[in-house]
Scaffold this active site. Structure first.
Site, PDB file in Angstrom:
ATOM      1  N   TYR A 148       6.446 -10.298   3.877  1.00 11.87           N
ATOM      2  CA  TYR A 148       6.283 -11.583   4.555  1.00 11.87           C
ATOM      3  C   TYR A 148       7.590 -12.366   4.629  1.00 11.87           C
ATOM      4  CZ  TYR A 148       1.256 -10.978   3.802  1.00 11.87           C
ATOM      5  OH  TYR A 148      -0.015 -10.502   3.795  1.00 11.87           O
ATOM      6  N   LYS A 170       1.728   1.396  -4.045  1.00 10.82           N
ATOM      7  CA  LYS A 170       1.723   2.582  -3.186  1.00 10.82           C
ATOM      8  C   LYS A 170       3.006   3.335  -3.541  1.00 10.82           C
ATOM      9  CE  LYS A 170      -0.015   4.838   0.393  1.00 10.82           C
ATOM     10  NZ  LYS A 170      -1.244   5.625   0.274  1.00 10.82           N
ATOM     11  N   ASP A 219      -4.874   2.319  -1.462  1.00 15.12           N
ATOM     12  CA  ASP A 219      -5.974   2.894  -0.673  1.00 15.12           C
ATOM     13  C   ASP A 219      -7.161   3.236  -1.575  1.00 15.12           C
ATOM     14  OD1 ASP A 219      -3.956   4.531  -1.612  1.00 15.12           O
ATOM     15  OD2 ASP A 219      -4.236   6.106  -0.140  1.00 15.12           O
ATOM     16  N   ASP A 247      -3.218  -9.820  -0.269  1.00 21.09           N
ATOM     17  CA  ASP A 247      -3.798 -10.565   0.843  1.00 21.09           C
ATOM     18  C   ASP A 247      -5.054  -9.839   1.345  1.00 21.09           C
ATOM     19  OD1 ASP A 247      -4.179 -12.239   2.966  1.00 21.09           O
ATOM     20  OD2 ASP A 247      -2.277 -11.834   3.955  1.00 21.09           O
ATOM     21  N   ASP A 260      -9.421 -10.573   0.213  1.00 21.18           N
ATOM     22  CA  ASP A 260     -10.431 -10.876   1.228  1.00 21.18           C
ATOM     23  C   ASP A 260     -11.567  -9.860   1.182  1.00 21.18           C
ATOM     24  OD1 ASP A 260      -9.301 -13.171   2.175  1.00 21.18           O
ATOM     25  OD2 ASP A 260      -9.513 -12.592   4.282  1.00 21.18           O
TER      26      ASP A 260
END
Ligand code: NAD
Length: 357
Positions: free
Chosen positions: A143, A190, A222, A246, A250
């Site tokens: 970001y 990851k 994942d 993020d 959610d």
């Protein structure tokens, strides 16, 4: 006895309605446990733009910095949602607040109240007892790195960056939290393909040596996405980078069924900010029907994390549990079996929580 100063920042829309309830709960806790809480209130978001032209006025920021904690509502207004080109926007206030207060960790507890098992789209027998605390890094990652276009605009890039320092400071917070819970930490990355993830894993592995009482597991993002739905009970504390966090938080919020029930904390080395995960919900603003429990649970988080008042925090969570056990619901968490006289508005729901406290 604790003496604390709390800044109330209701913001926009239902933020005003639900934060009023959160404040009453803090007040009742002060009375019940003989603490001295003092309050001030400040503007942020659309209401601040209207009054001063600035979504986070200097006065609000100064008050935040000099408070022991901030109870926040939400910011946002349809006016800006429908005009993406607006230069001054409520959410600029949020980003500036995070930067100015150095809020580098976002904590999101996903705790399911038994009475609301049916509200989730996951089977109750998979879900019952799930209790997860997410730590999402807030200031680094893809970001904030360099981004741009090349090859005449046909190729785009975003650079993800993490420093050892950034990983270590949130890692430490997550280990400390795991110590106070079931002593399990899942670090999500990851590391098989991403270099920042390899650094992330290296730092967490090193930190783990300082916390031998905490059981650490490293998981690829994942796999975490899959396991959150398949077996949410296997998680205790989860720590991860900004982008993965993020998305995963959610996903996890849906485990709990309703937005109106989830609280979050943003913390750094200074003042912590506590807020519901929902937004300003202009579709129901002014109707007195917003579920105030996310704000009440934000107040519980504030008591625990910023003030170290665990017993007081548990008392608030227990009161919410009791209210739900007694059958009371706001519209968003009611179902076809809820009797009409048990469906309450914002204020009446707040009164029930106070009664059980
Ligand atoms: P929202 O969370 O405000 O609302 C989504 C849906 O959930 C709506 O139908 C709403 O009525 C319902 N809902 C949310 N909270 C509820 C509650 N406590 N009780 C009952 N129902 C509830 O999200 P949105 O509609 O996407 O966004 C509305 C505004 O909020 C936008 O301007 C957005 O930018 C802003 N927003 C702010 C924050 C924040 O301040 N942190 C977060 C998300 C969205």
């Amino acid at each position: 006895m604790s003496k604390k100063h709390i800044l109330i920042v209701p913001g926009d829309g239902i933020g005003q309605e639900v934060t009023a309830v959160g404040k009453k709960v803090l007040d009742r806790i002060a009375e019940k446990f003989q603490h001295e809480f003092t309050y001030d209130e400040a503007l942020m978001g659309h209401v601040a733009i209207e009054a001063t032209g600035n979504p986070l006025p200097d006065e609000t920021l100064a008050k935040m910095k000099s408070s022991d904690a901030v109870l926040f509502g939400a910011v946002g207004h349809p006016k800006y949602d429908n005009d993406p080109s607006a230069k001054v926007r409520p959410e600029q206030g949020l980003l500036k607040m995070r930067k100015e207060l150095g809020l580098y960790a976002n904590l999101r507890p996903i705790k399911l109240f038994d009475e609301l098992l049916a509200a989730s789209s996951i089977k109750p027998e998979v879900l019952k007892g799930a209790d997860i605390l997410f730590f999402r890094e807030l200031t680094g990652d893809i970001y904030f790195g360099e981004k741009g276009r090349k090859n005449d605009g046909d190729t785009a890039y975003d650079i993800a960056e993490y420093s050892r320092f950034e990983v270590e400071r949130i890692g430490r917070k997550a280990f400390e939290a795991a110590r106070t819970r079931r002593k399990k930490l899942c670090s999500v990355d990851k590391a098989n393909v991403i270099e920042t993830s390899r650094l992330w894993r290296e730092v967490i592995q090193k930190l783990a040596k300082e916390y031998p009482d905490v059981e650490v597991e490293h998981q690829f993002v994942d796999a975490t996405a899959m396991l959150l739905i398949k077996d949410p009970r296997r998680f205790d504390v989860v720590v991860t980078a900004n982008l993965f966090g993020d998305i995963l938080t959610d996903e996890a919020s849906q485990i709990a069924g309703s937005m109106g029930m989830l609280a979050s904390a943003s913390i750094g080395d200074g003042t912590g900010v506590y807020e519901p995960i929902h937004g300003s919900a202009h579709d129901i603003t002014g109707k007195g029907v917003a579920n105030p429990l996310a704000s009440v649970l934000s107040a519980a988080l504030l008591l625990d994390i910023s003030f170290g008042l665990k017993e007081e925090s548990d008392a608030v969570i227990n009161a919410v549990d009791q209210v739900l056990k007694a059958g009371f619901r706001t519209g968003d968490i009611a179902d076809s079996t809820t009797p009409a006289d048990k469906i309450l508005g914002t204020e009446a729901m707040g009164e029930q929580v106070l009664k059980f406290l």
